[in-house]
Design a protein around this motif. Structure first.
Motif, PDB file in Angstrom:
ATOM      1  N   LEU A   1       3.438 -56.028  54.596  1.00 38.62           N
ATOM      2  CA  LEU A   1       2.540 -55.048  55.461  1.00 38.62           C
ATOM      3  C   LEU A   1       1.214 -55.708  55.379  1.00 38.62           C
ATOM      4  O   LEU A   1       0.167 -55.339  56.416  1.00 38.62           O
ATOM      5  CB  LEU A   1       2.661 -53.548  54.758  1.00 38.62           C
ATOM      6  N   VAL A   2       0.644 -56.160  54.202  1.00 40.67           N
ATOM      7  CA  VAL A   2      -0.565 -56.559  53.897  1.00 40.67           C
ATOM      8  C   VAL A   2      -0.739 -57.656  55.087  1.00 40.67           C
ATOM      9  O   VAL A   2      -1.919 -57.858  55.688  1.00 40.67           O
ATOM     10  CB  VAL A   2      -0.907 -57.216  52.847  1.00 40.67           C
ATOM     11  N   GLU A   3       0.248 -58.627  55.161  1.00 38.16           N
ATOM     12  CA  GLU A   3       0.127 -59.778  56.276  1.00 38.16           C
ATOM     13  C   GLU A   3       0.069 -59.341  57.717  1.00 38.16           C
ATOM     14  O   GLU A   3      -0.603 -59.906  58.399  1.00 38.16           O
ATOM     15  CB  GLU A   3       1.132 -60.634  56.088  1.00 38.16           C
ATOM     16  N   ASP A   4       1.081 -58.223  57.969  1.00 33.39           N
ATOM     17  CA  ASP A   4       0.780 -57.732  59.106  1.00 33.39           C
ATOM     18  C   ASP A   4      -0.637 -56.920  59.528  1.00 33.39           C
ATOM     19  O   ASP A   4      -0.775 -57.381  60.585  1.00 33.39           O
ATOM     20  CB  ASP A   4       1.867 -56.571  59.304  1.00 33.39           C
ATOM     21  N   LEU A   5      -1.088 -56.312  58.594  1.00 31.90           N
ATOM     22  CA  LEU A   5      -2.343 -55.489  58.999  1.00 31.90           C
ATOM     23  C   LEU A   5      -3.337 -56.686  58.985  1.00 31.90           C
ATOM     24  O   LEU A   5      -4.281 -56.550  60.044  1.00 31.90           O
ATOM     25  CB  LEU A   5      -2.675 -54.490  57.799  1.00 31.90           C
TER      26      LEU A   5
ATOM     27  N   PHE B   1     -13.421 -54.122  64.583  1.00 30.99           N
ATOM     28  CA  PHE B   1     -12.912 -53.730  63.300  1.00 30.99           C
ATOM     29  C   PHE B   1     -13.053 -52.336  62.858  1.00 30.99           C
ATOM     30  O   PHE B   1     -11.916 -51.971  62.448  1.00 30.99           O
ATOM     31  CB  PHE B   1     -13.938 -54.686  62.259  1.00 30.99           C
ATOM     32  N   PHE B   2     -14.218 -51.709  63.184  1.00 32.56           N
ATOM     33  CA  PHE B   2     -14.250 -50.377  62.984  1.00 32.56           C
ATOM     34  C   PHE B   2     -13.156 -49.404  63.887  1.00 32.56           C
ATOM     35  O   PHE B   2     -12.935 -48.331  63.164  1.00 32.56           O
ATOM     36  CB  PHE B   2     -15.698 -49.984  63.164  1.00 32.56           C
ATOM     37  N   ARG B   3     -13.066 -50.031  64.909  1.00 26.93           N
ATOM     38  CA  ARG B   3     -12.159 -49.252  65.776  1.00 26.93           C
ATOM     39  C   ARG B   3     -10.479 -49.408  65.202  1.00 26.93           C
ATOM     40  O   ARG B   3      -9.935 -48.527  65.296  1.00 26.93           O
ATOM     41  CB  ARG B   3     -12.073 -49.683  67.312  1.00 26.93           C
TER      42      ARG B   3
ATOM     43  N   GLU C   1      -7.944 -46.564  63.322  1.00 27.89           N
ATOM     44  CA  GLU C   1      -6.683 -46.241  63.922  1.00 27.89           C
ATOM     45  C   GLU C   1      -5.662 -46.586  62.810  1.00 27.89           C
ATOM     46  O   GLU C   1      -4.498 -45.842  62.841  1.00 27.89           O
ATOM     47  CB  GLU C   1      -6.502 -47.060  65.072  1.00 27.89           C
ATOM     48  N   HIS C   2      -6.059 -47.488  61.794  1.00 26.80           N
ATOM     49  CA  HIS C   2      -4.978 -47.585  60.775  1.00 26.80           C
ATOM     50  C   HIS C   2      -6.028 -47.722  59.552  1.00 26.80           C
ATOM     51  O   HIS C   2      -6.072 -48.598  58.702  1.00 26.80           O
ATOM     52  CB  HIS C   2      -4.773 -49.161  61.071  1.00 26.80           C
ATOM     53  N   PRO C   3      -6.388 -46.334  59.076  1.00 22.21           N
ATOM     54  CA  PRO C   3      -6.832 -46.092  57.811  1.00 22.21           C
ATOM     55  C   PRO C   3      -6.281 -46.543  56.750  1.00 22.21           C
ATOM     56  O   PRO C   3      -6.766 -46.851  55.635  1.00 22.21           O
ATOM     57  CB  PRO C   3      -7.158 -44.615  57.748  1.00 22.21           C
ATOM     58  N   ALA C   4      -4.771 -46.772  56.643  1.00 24.93           N
ATOM     59  CA  ALA C   4      -3.990 -47.537  55.550  1.00 24.93           C
ATOM     60  C   ALA C   4      -4.780 -48.724  55.231  1.00 24.93           C
ATOM     61  O   ALA C   4      -4.293 -49.204  54.110  1.00 24.93           O
ATOM     62  CB  ALA C   4      -2.738 -47.409  56.236  1.00 24.93           C
ATOM     63  N   LEU C   5      -5.152 -49.458  56.218  1.00 24.57           N
ATOM     64  CA  LEU C   5      -5.836 -50.826  55.868  1.00 24.57           C
ATOM     65  C   LEU C   5      -6.477 -50.827  54.424  1.00 24.57           C
ATOM     66  O   LEU C   5      -6.414 -51.633  53.744  1.00 24.57           O
ATOM     67  CB  LEU C   5      -6.736 -51.550  56.873  1.00 24.57           C
ATOM     68  N   TYR C   6      -7.385 -49.886  54.391  1.00 25.85           N
ATOM     69  CA  TYR C   6      -8.235 -49.843  53.135  1.00 25.85           C
ATOM     70  C   TYR C   6      -7.459 -49.506  51.783  1.00 25.85           C
ATOM     71  O   TYR C   6      -7.766 -50.117  50.837  1.00 25.85           O
ATOM     72  CB  TYR C   6      -9.313 -48.658  53.002  1.00 25.85           C
ATOM     73  N   ARG C   7      -6.552 -48.500  51.762  1.00 22.51           N
ATOM     74  CA  ARG C   7      -5.904 -48.053  50.664  1.00 22.51           C
ATOM     75  C   ARG C   7      -4.638 -49.260  50.383  1.00 22.51           C
ATOM     76  O   ARG C   7      -4.653 -49.681  49.306  1.00 22.51           O
ATOM     77  CB  ARG C   7      -5.141 -46.872  50.829  1.00 22.51           C
ATOM     78  N   VAL C   8      -4.132 -49.860  51.526  1.00 19.58           N
ATOM     79  CA  VAL C   8      -3.203 -50.810  50.899  1.00 19.58           C
ATOM     80  C   VAL C   8      -3.801 -52.172  50.406  1.00 19.58           C
ATOM     81  O   VAL C   8      -3.453 -52.672  49.627  1.00 19.58           O
ATOM     82  CB  VAL C   8      -2.489 -51.108  52.448  1.00 19.58           C
ATOM     83  N   VAL C   9      -4.817 -52.548  51.051  1.00 26.40           N
ATOM     84  CA  VAL C   9      -5.665 -53.862  50.694  1.00 26.40           C
ATOM     85  C   VAL C   9      -6.284 -53.369  49.342  1.00 26.40           C
ATOM     86  O   VAL C   9      -6.076 -54.489  48.236  1.00 26.40           O
ATOM     87  CB  VAL C   9      -6.822 -54.199  51.686  1.00 26.40           C
ATOM     88  N   ARG C  10      -6.736 -52.290  48.771  1.00 31.38           N
ATOM     89  CA  ARG C  10      -7.248 -52.185  47.745  1.00 31.38           C
ATOM     90  C   ARG C  10      -6.001 -51.808  46.600  1.00 31.38           C
ATOM     91  O   ARG C  10      -6.007 -52.404  45.347  1.00 31.38           O
ATOM     92  CB  ARG C  10      -8.072 -50.609  47.618  1.00 31.38           C
TER      93      ARG C  10
ATOM     94  N   SER D   1      -6.364 -38.998  62.580  1.00 35.15           N
ATOM     95  CA  SER D   1      -6.769 -37.728  62.004  1.00 35.15           C
ATOM     96  C   SER D   1      -7.593 -38.043  60.465  1.00 35.15           C
ATOM     97  O   SER D   1      -7.054 -38.922  59.846  1.00 35.15           O
ATOM     98  CB  SER D   1      -5.590 -36.880  61.535  1.00 35.15           C
ATOM     99  N   GLY D   2      -8.873 -37.442  60.285  1.00 32.78           N
ATOM    100  CA  GLY D   2      -9.420 -37.706  59.055  1.00 32.78           C
ATOM    101  C   GLY D   2     -10.382 -38.888  59.129  1.00 32.78           C
ATOM    102  O   GLY D   2     -11.007 -39.032  57.943  1.00 32.78           O
ATOM    103  N   THR D   3     -10.512 -39.477  60.152  1.00 26.58           N
ATOM    104  CA  THR D   3     -11.206 -40.632  60.123  1.00 26.58           C
ATOM    105  C   THR D   3     -12.439 -40.483  61.312  1.00 26.58           C
ATOM    106  O   THR D   3     -12.381 -39.504  62.015  1.00 26.58           O
ATOM    107  CB  THR D   3     -10.634 -42.040  60.513  1.00 26.58           C
TER     108      THR D   3
END
Length: 227
Positions: free
Chosen positions: A63-67, A96-98, A102-111, A187-189
């Motif tokens: 998933l990290v690689e895919d994102l 990048f911001f768009r 659309e994929h807020p998981a990017l931040y949590r997953v990467v962290r 939602s939420g972003t």
């Protein structure tokens, strides 16, 4: 190690599992996520999961690689057609911001990768930086920016974009009127307001030494600018 699908149906199933993992890891975090939660969300059996992924950690790394692949592709497509380095920077950051909205998981997953899979974290950031370096080197050769170390500049630019995205995309704009900063796709972003992007690019333009923002010649190494 992940198994490559052999059929079109297999490709679709694997993609569905990755999409489900993105939501599960975003909603629950790595340690509370489970293979059963991922398969339930994807609508497949656990046996099917193990046809494509060896473990929860395996699909997390994938998933990290895919994102990473998708966000770099979005930035590259966003900057395509830019006629200057600063124009390319602005368009790339906007993309990048768009993507982040659309994929807020990017931040949590990467962290989470910092503790769960440090090598995946390092690979994620390194691949993004590699995309910057050559463009900055070419811009310096063309006189668009100062002759700066492109590696240092690339890491600094990535840090700027990540923090601006976290502040305005993930946290939203507390000063905005209701609905003004809402992204209907996530939602939420929120989104990065135009004036924030403008100020960010002024900062970057000055840091990179864009000639029309510079005041006089750049001082030589070790010299101080005259007041």
């Amino acid at each position: 190690m992940s198994a490559a699908p052999r059929t079109a149906r297999g490709v679709e199933t694997r993609a569905r599992l990755l999409a489900a993992a993105e939501r599960v890891f975003a909603d629950h975090g790595y340690h509370e996520a489970s293979v059963s939660r991922i398969t339930d969300r994807a609508g497949v059996g656990q046996g099917t999961f193990y046809l494509y992924f060896a473990s929860k950690l395996d699909i997390f790394n994938e998933l990290v690689e895919d994102l990473n692949h998708r966000v770099r592709q979005a930035m590259s497509e966003g900057a395509r057609g830019a006629t200057s380095r600063l124009e390319a920077e602005r368009a790339g950051f906007a993309a990048f911001f768009r993507f982040t909205a659309e994929h807020p998981a990017l931040y949590r997953v990467v962290r989470e990768a910092e503790l769960v899979s440090p090598e995946a974290l390092r690979l994620h950031y390194t691949r993004i930086v590699e995309g910057y370096i050559e463009g900055l080197r070419e811009a310096a050769a063309d006189g668009e920016i100062w002759d700066i170390d492109p590696t240092v500049a690339a890491w600094a630019l990535m840090g700027v974009g990540e923090m601006i995205g976290m502040r305005w995309v993930l946290w939203g704009d507390p000063d905005a009127a209701p609905g003004d900063d809402a992204d209907p796709t996530a939602s939420g972003t929120g989104r990065v307001p135009d004036h924030v992007l403008d100020e960010m690019m002024r900062f970057i333009g000055g840091a990179l030494g864009r000639p029309d923002l510079a005041q006089g010649p750049r001082p030589a190494a070790g010299e101080k600018e005259e007041s």
